[in-house]
Scaffold this motif. Structure first.
Motif, PDB file in Angstrom:
ATOM      1  N   UNK A  38       0.828  -1.209   0.000  1.00 13.23           N
ATOM      2  CA  UNK A  38       0.000   0.000   0.000  1.00 13.23           C
ATOM      3  C   UNK A  38       0.860   1.256   0.000  1.00 13.23           C
ATOM      4  N   UNK A  39       0.354   2.279  -0.684  1.00 18.19           N
ATOM      5  CA  UNK A  39       1.000   3.588  -0.635  1.00 18.19           C
ATOM      6  C   UNK A  39       0.033   4.598  -0.031  1.00 18.19           C
ATOM      7  N   UNK A  40       0.417   5.859  -0.012  1.00 16.57           N
ATOM      8  CA  UNK A  40      -0.398   6.896   0.624  1.00 16.57           C
ATOM      9  C   UNK A  40      -1.803   6.950   0.007  1.00 16.57           C
ATOM     10  N   UNK A  41      -1.880   6.899  -1.294  1.00 19.52           N
ATOM     11  CA  UNK A  41      -3.162   7.023  -1.984  1.00 19.52           C
ATOM     12  C   UNK A  41      -4.083   5.845  -1.695  1.00 19.52           C
ATOM     13  N   UNK A  42      -3.551   4.636  -1.757  1.00 16.76           N
ATOM     14  CA  UNK A  42      -4.398   3.459  -1.543  1.00 16.76           C
ATOM     15  C   UNK A  42      -4.885   3.377  -0.098  1.00 16.76           C
ATOM     16  N   UNK A  43      -4.058   3.787   0.851  1.00 17.44           N
ATOM     17  CA  UNK A  43      -4.477   3.783   2.257  1.00 17.44           C
ATOM     18  C   UNK A  43      -5.600   4.789   2.478  1.00 17.44           C
ATOM     19  N   UNK A  44      -5.445   5.976   1.930  1.00 22.90           N
ATOM     20  CA  UNK A  44      -6.485   7.006   2.070  1.00 22.90           C
ATOM     21  C   UNK A  44      -7.800   6.533   1.442  1.00 22.90           C
ATOM     22  N   UNK A  45      -7.702   5.922   0.281  1.00 21.44           N
ATOM     23  CA  UNK A  45      -8.914   5.428  -0.390  1.00 21.44           C
ATOM     24  C   UNK A  45      -9.628   4.390   0.466  1.00 21.44           C
ATOM     25  N   UNK A  46      -8.868   3.498   1.085  1.00 28.11           N
ATOM     26  CA  UNK A  46      -9.463   2.437   1.901  1.00 28.11           C
ATOM     27  C   UNK A  46     -10.150   3.018   3.133  1.00 28.11           C
ATOM     28  N   UNK A  47      -9.538   4.025   3.754  1.00 26.93           N
ATOM     29  CA  UNK A  47     -10.116   4.622   4.959  1.00 26.93           C
ATOM     30  C   UNK A  47     -11.358   5.449   4.637  1.00 26.93           C
ATOM     31  N   UNK A  48     -11.324   6.172   3.530  1.00 31.65           N
ATOM     32  CA  UNK A  48     -12.496   6.954   3.115  1.00 31.65           C
ATOM     33  C   UNK A  48     -13.649   6.020   2.747  1.00 31.65           C
ATOM     34  N   UNK A  49     -13.336   4.930   2.062  1.00 25.47           N
ATOM     35  CA  UNK A  49     -14.383   3.964   1.686  1.00 25.47           C
ATOM     36  C   UNK A  49     -15.074   3.413   2.923  1.00 25.47           C
ATOM     37  N   UNK A  50     -14.315   3.147   3.990  1.00 26.73           N
ATOM     38  CA  UNK A  50     -14.900   2.651   5.239  1.00 26.73           C
ATOM     39  C   UNK A  50     -15.803   3.701   5.864  1.00 26.73           C
TER      40      UNK A  50
END
Length: 358
Positions: A190-202
């Motif tokens: 995971x990178x910064x973008x993918x982590x942010x996307x996962x947290x926002x999706x939750x």
């Protein structure tokens, strides 16, 4: 010469003796061949049932389009497997479909177990717990324990990028408030973008879950952005879960009456002053996040509230209280009151609890 051949075939005893000798030779050969086959089977079976060489869990990546030969090369480079023949034979016998991805390979795996892992597509993950009430700029400190190469500057840039935020379905211009605190299984690459996307999706998944629940204050607040904004103040005002609905009730009363929320954490957010005293100059700030001066909700959240604080904002406790003050007696709880006179009395009690003299 003809006589000799005639005598050979004409003598039955001689023929039988020769036939028996030849049959014995063939039998011995067959036994030898059988034994060789048995030993070969046992040897191959032993090699096929061998276990991997790694003594500890190994992390490796299988790129897209990797052939069995490429996978074997990766396993050899990582010190997991070195028996070319066994791996090749196993692949020819089973024709596995090996999926690309990152994998955590436990110690001492058989070929069957390795294949099951690589066919599962189950990516290696790092579990990270993000506590409730952390501002977006505080979160990288928790992530970098598992992702030491995470770029804080890149993280902060994405958090503040309104175009990126809107592309994720966020109503605000930043991601503040939209990174739902939880324990996440982040893919190991995971990178910064993918982590942010996962947290926002939750976060947005929780929105969809709560939106139509009966008895909520959704209509009064207007939208998810305002729900998160109020929830972030509730989160920052108390660490006692049982108090959150009551504090949310006080804030709803103040919003209804047009009173300022009067929440010190909003001032701390402006100056990133998480601990220590709040100065008079800060309390007089003209920043729209200063709820000590301005009525109504701030432009956006001041932190990332957890589920309990969000539920408290949507389902507050009914109360007549308009004020609360920390007891400062070690309980971390508050005095609640409906009049300013009572509020001032409680403030005096809190001061005494702190050991202050008039």
């Amino acid at each position: 010469m003809l006589y000799e051949y005639t005598f050979y075939f004409a003598n039955p005893l001689h023929f039988l003796l020769n036939f028996y000798a030849m049959k014995k030779i063939f039998s011995i050969t067959a036994v030898i061949v059988l034994l060789i086959a048995v030993f070969a089977y046992i040897h191959v079976n032993q090699r096929l049932s061998a276990v991997s060489l790694n003594e500890k869990t190994v992390i490796l990546e299988i790129p897209k389009g990797s052939s069995p030969t490429k996978v074997l090369q990766i396993l050899q480079e990582k010190g997991v497997w070195d028996d070319d023949l066994a791996f090749t034979l196993w692949c020819k016998m089973n024709k596995p479909s090996l999926k690309a991805g990152w994998y955590e390979v436990p110690a001492h795996q058989t070929l069957d177990e390795l294949a099951a892992l690589f066919q599962s597509g189950k990516s290696a993950v790092r579990k990270v717990t993000i506590p409730e009430g952390r501002a977006t700029w505080e979160i990288p400190a928790y992530l970098q324990k598992s992702f030491p190469n995470l770029d804080t500057a890149r993280w902060n840039s994405l958090v503040q990028d309104s175009k990126f935020a809107h592309s994720l379905g966020v109503e605000g211009n930043t991601l503040e408030g939209y990174l739902l605190p939880d324990t996440y299984p982040f893919a190991i690459n995971s990178d910064e973008e993918s982590i942010l996307k996962q947290m926002v999706a939750a976060n947005l998944k929780l929105r969809d879950e709560l939106k139509d629940r009966k008895g909520s204050m959704w209509e009064q607040l207007g939208n998810w952005h305002r729900v998160l904004t109020l929830a972030s103040v509730v989160e920052e005002e108390t660490g006692i879960p049982a108090e959150r609905p009551l504090i949310a009730g006080v804030f709803h009363n103040r919003l209804r009456l047009g009173m300022p929320l009067g929440a010190d954490p909003t001032v701390r957010f402006i100056f990133k002053n998480l601990t220590g005293p709040i100065y008079k100059s800060q309390l007089n700030s003209n920043n729209p996040y200063n709820t000590r001066r301005f009525p109504g909700l701030m432009p956006g959240p001041i932190s990332n509230p957890g589920r309990k604080a969000i539920e408290a904002a949507l389902f507050p406790e009914k109360t007549e209280a308009l004020y609360f003050v920390a007891k400062d007696d070690g309980s971390h709880t508050h005095f609640f009151s409906s009049t300013l006179a009572d509020h001032n009395k409680y403030k005096d009690i809190a001061a005494k609890n702190r050991g202050e003299k008039k």
